[in-house]
Design an enzyme around this catalytic site. Structure first.
Site, mmCIF file in Angstrom:
data_model
loop_
_atom_site.group_PDB
_atom_site.id
_atom_site.type_symbol
_atom_site.label_atom_id
_atom_site.label_comp_id
_atom_site.label_asym_id
_atom_site.label_seq_id
_atom_site.Cartn_x
_atom_site.Cartn_y
_atom_site.Cartn_z
ATOM 1 C CG ASN A 9 1.244 -6.513 3.753
ATOM 2 O OD1 ASN A 9 1.772 -7.046 4.888
ATOM 3 N ND2 ASN A 9 1.920 -5.572 2.968
ATOM 4 C CE LYS A 11 1.442 -2.332 4.902
ATOM 5 N NZ LYS A 11 1.533 -0.757 4.784
ATOM 6 C CG HIS A 97 4.127 -3.014 -0.080
ATOM 7 N ND1 HIS A 97 4.239 -1.832 0.899
ATOM 8 C CD2 HIS A 97 2.559 -2.833 0.592
ATOM 9 C CE1 HIS A 97 3.757 -1.372 1.303
ATOM 10 N NE2 HIS A 97 2.359 -1.809 1.061
ATOM 11 C CD GLU A 99 5.042 -0.730 3.764
ATOM 12 O OE1 GLU A 99 5.772 -1.885 4.198
ATOM 13 O OE2 GLU A 99 4.588 0.405 4.266
ATOM 14 C CD GLU A 169 -0.908 -1.293 -1.446
ATOM 15 O OE1 GLU A 169 -1.435 -1.963 -0.782
ATOM 16 O OE2 GLU A 169 0.728 -1.524 -0.725
ATOM 17 N N GLY A 175 -1.460 3.898 5.045
ATOM 18 C CA GLY A 175 -0.863 3.709 6.491
ATOM 19 C C GLY A 175 -0.916 5.466 7.001
ATOM 20 C CB SER A 215 -6.397 4.406 4.435
ATOM 21 O OG SER A 215 -5.065 5.440 5.128
HETATM 22 P P1 13P Z 1 -3.219 0.634 5.521
HETATM 23 O O1 13P Z 1 -3.882 -0.293 4.930
HETATM 24 O O2 13P Z 1 -2.688 0.278 6.333
HETATM 25 O O3 13P Z 1 -2.873 1.757 4.983
HETATM 26 O O4 13P Z 1 -1.463 -0.197 4.214
HETATM 27 C C1 13P Z 1 -1.544 -0.163 2.664
HETATM 28 C C2 13P Z 1 -1.048 -1.077 2.389
HETATM 29 O O5 13P Z 1 0.299 -1.412 2.519
HETATM 30 C C3 13P Z 1 -0.693 -2.785 2.002
HETATM 31 O O6 13P Z 1 0.500 -3.553 1.515
#
Ligand code: 13P
Length: 253
Positions: A9, A11, A97, A99, A169, A175, A215
Site C-alpha cells: 500500500n 498510500k 483502511h 486512514e 491492521e 507506521g 510495520s
Molecule cells: P506500515 O507498514 O507503514 O505500518 O503501514 C501499514 C498499512 O497501513 C498498510 O495498509
C-alpha cells in the site's frame, strides 16, 4: 487452499519519477511466487496505468486501487468508481483502511456499500479492520473487530464472502514501527476466522485469506507470516523500498 498475499500500500507517496524507479526495481528483482501466492500493488490511482504497464505479464502480480466510490457513476466530482478501475484492468480494491475511516469519516455502513459495489463488478475487496490503541489496552479488540466485520460484511452470501480478502491492521502498529507480536497477530487472526466460521461454516472460513498489516518489514515478515492464520501482509512504509518488499514477498511461506 487459500491464497497467500503480499500486498503493498503505497498510500499518498512518490512522484511519478520515483514511482517509475521503484516499479523498475521491483520488476528487476523478480520475486518468486508459488501457485497459491500473489503480490498486489495498491498504488496511487494516478499511477495505476504506469503500474499496469510495468507489471504486465508477471504471473500472480496485480495492481490494486487504494479506494473507490460506492456509486457506479454520476456527479461525484473527484471520485473514481470500482467499474472505472475494473475497466483499466484493476481487480483488487482496498476498502476501509483505518486512514480512510479516520480522516474521511468512512462508516461501517458506507464500507458495506463499497464492498457491494466491488463485488458487483466481480473484483476483490481487500477489507481492512483493526482497533485503536485504547481498545487494545482495554483488551476488547476481538469484539471491536468482530463488530467491524459484522457491520460491513456479514450481509454477504457465502459465495461472496470467499471473494473478500481481509487485512487486519491494528492502528497502533501502523507506521509506528511497533508491530503486533506474532502471537498477538495469530490470536486475533484465529478469532477473525472463528467469526467467519460461526457465520458461514468452517469450510468457507478456511478459504478466506487474512493478511496482517502494521510495520511489517523484511526482518519480521517471515515470523509473522509463519503463523497458521496469517496469510500474508498489507505493507505500507516497507513497500516503498524494492529490496524490502521483495524480501517480504519471498517471506510468504
Ligand atoms: P506500515 O507498514 O507503514 O505500518 O503501514 C501499514 C498499512 O497501513 C498498510 O495498509
Amino acid at each position: 487452499m487459500r491464497k497467500q498475499i503480499a500486498a503493498a500500500n503505497w498510500k499518498m507517496n512518490l512522484s511519478l519519477a520515483q514511482a517509475e524507479t521503484l516499479l523498475n526495481e521491483l520488476v528487476d528483482s523478480s520475486p518468486t511466487l508459488g501457485a497459491h501466492q500473489e503480490a498486489i500493488f495498491a498504488v496511487p490511482a494516478i499511477y495505476i496505468p504506469l503500474a499496469l504497464a510495468k507489471l504486465a505479464n508477471k504471473a500472480n502480480v496485480f495492481v490494486a486501487a487504494q479506494n473507490c466510490h460506492q456509486k457506479e457513476a454520476g456527479a461525484y466530482t473527484g471520485e473514481v468508481s470500482a467499474s472505472m478501475l475494473q475497466s483499466m484492468g484493476v481487480k483488487h480494491i482496498i476498502v476501509g483502511h483505518s486512514e480512510r475511516r479516520e480522516y474521511f469519516t468512512e462508516s461501517d455502513a458506507l464500507l458495506a456499500e463499497k464492498v457491494n459495489a466491488i463485488l458487483a463488478i466481480h473484483s476483490t475487496p481487500i477489507f481492512c479492520c483493526g482497533e485503536p490503541l485504547a481498545i487494545r489496552e482495554a483488551e476488547t479488540q476481538n469484539a471491536f473487530v468482530e463488530a467491524q466485520l459484522k457491520n460491513s460484511l456479514f450481509h454477504l452470501s457465502a459465495e461472496d464472502i470467499i471473494k473478500v480478502v481481509i487485512a487486519y491492521e491494528p492502528i497502533w502498529a501502523i507506521g509506528t514501527g511497533k508491530t503486533a507480536s506474532s502471537a498477538q497477530a495469530q490470536d486475533i487472526h484465529a478469532y477473525i476466522r472463528s467469526c467467519f466460521a460461526s457465520k458461514y461454516g468452517e469450510v468457507v472460513a478456511n478459504e478466506i485469506s487474512i493478511l496482517y498489516g502494521g510495520s511489517v518489514k523484511a526482518s519480521n515478515a517471515k515470523e509473522i507470516f509463519s503463523q497458521p492464520d496469517v496469510d500474508g501482509g498489507l505493507v505500507g512504509g516497507a513497500s516503498l523500498v524494492a529490496t524490502e518488499f521483495t524480501a517480504i514477498i519471498n517471506a510468504l511461506s
